[in-house]
Design an enzyme around this catalytic site. Sequence first.
Site: not given
Ligand code: NDP
Ligand code: BG6
Length: 513
Positions: A40-41, A208, A263, A268
Amino acid sequence: SARNHLPKDHVELQRKEGSSIPVSEAEKLESTLSITVVGASGDLAKKKIFPALFALFYEDWLPENFTVFGYARSKLTDEELRNMISQTLTCRIDKRENCEDKMDQFLKRCFYQAGQYNSEEHFLELDKKLKEKEAGKLSNRLFYLSIPPNIFVDVVRCASLRASSVNGWTRVIVEKPFGRDSESSGELTRSLKQYLAEDQIFRIDHYLGKELVENLSVLRFSNLVFEPLWSRNYIRNVQLIFSEDFGTEGRGGYFDNYGIIRDIMQNHLLQILALFAMETPVSLDAEDIRNEKVKVLRSTKPLQLEDVIVGQYKGHSKGGKSYPAYTDDPTVPKDSLTPTFAAAALFINNARWDGVPFLMKAGKALHTKRAEIRVQFRHVPGNLYKRNFGTDLDKATNELVLRVQPDEAIYLKINNKVPGLGMRLDRSDLNLLYRARYTREIPDAYERLLLDAIEGERRLFIRSDELDAAWALFTPLLKELEEKKIIPELYPYGSRGPVGAYYLAAKHNVRWG
Ligand code: NDP
Ligand code: BG6
């Protein structure tokens, strides 16, 4: 589900008039829904998941008794979580009526539980809190894994063993990446299936959930004019284009381990290809649609090195401003060969698509941000107006464009007579521009997908055999690129990408749209 049996507008009409609400009243009152956002963070939770949940609440799509829990290691109080969430909510939906009130009501339903991702004990604490909120009612629980993939299995183990619902359903939404190749993806699937049945796993591909992607099947199967043309007989090539006008900013660490092919293309763009090219499904049921998508993927030829070109953006200065190279990102190794751009030609070996190139192009740090499906049709045989087009007959072919984003639109390029006494032709667009035609705000993809998961609708989620078929197409190529250390062609940040993409298209007699 009620939503899918009735068109949404119809459902809303019924609600407004106060007549029978499609979700039975009894079900709404006697069951509870708990949504736990794990991670959630993080960035995705803040940017997409909480705002989408709020939008669903605002639009009255969530059941009467619902609670949202944030779970992560960071030590936050409920209040701190609410503060964090409220910052991303205000910017998206601030112009709506009663927004403040609605937001307060929503935030009161949000709680936080700090814990480790591999601690059964901490998930037991979560379970205790969930039970308090559920107050003995039938409990349905949805977990959203918004965390890095290396901890997916830990969380699924702890959540399924210690925080599953005892009398309702438990579902888990899993974010990509689902592995990095066939092997690791298979391994992830096997590990998840130790704790969850396939019908509990909702693998998300947020493309999707995009309006225009969802509309693709409507366009094809509910209009007489498109489906008869949807084959090698009339279509010369199909282009699936994704471009972003920014680099990997802030996500270099993740990106370097995956690259643009994993990616964007393997998920996608390939999902769009499958929906575009599939045969007519028996019905709109999830399994019927996914069966057809799997067939298309299995009919597609696995990619080889000669079908692909890769690129990486380099630093660039323009108008006194300088733009960084991919390898300037401190989390990316200086000698990284990870592609930030790729173009590929795919071929589907079946009767409908034999010989038609499906060209994909995906890149970061390009000159524009857009996602499009472009369908280029064949020449008109024996065209009476040939001489009006000079020597370049390609200029005379029809092209159908579905602009997924930004500024959603569907338009068809046609040849038209320029009004006047002479006979001059030009290309004009039959244009359906969403913002001109529809006043309603287009929902974010995550809203649709979250609601589907809540309703148990699996149509827009990836089934495990579909995932296997998708990886089978890309794994040999990815291995070869890595083993042979193929050097990506450099392109300047903000440009149109490497020229290699034009040669690849030309090899297949295609011009990018
Ligand atoms: P984050 O890197 O922000 O990680 C989410 C949370 O997971 C962090 O707030 C942290 O919370 C915890 N975390 C991060 N790194 C670690 C670690 N090495 N070990 C344990 N806990 C960790 O990820 P995103 O929110 O960017 O993405 C979440 C998922 O969604 C990923 O699988 C990513 O690939 C996918 N995704 C993200 C997109 C984006 O736009 N950000 C787009 C599409 C997919 P805490 O430290 O509080 O536990
Ligand atoms: C995510 C990729 O799945 O889609 C990112 O990991 C990319 O690299 C993103 O930026 C693009 O999504 P949208 O909805 O902003 O086109």
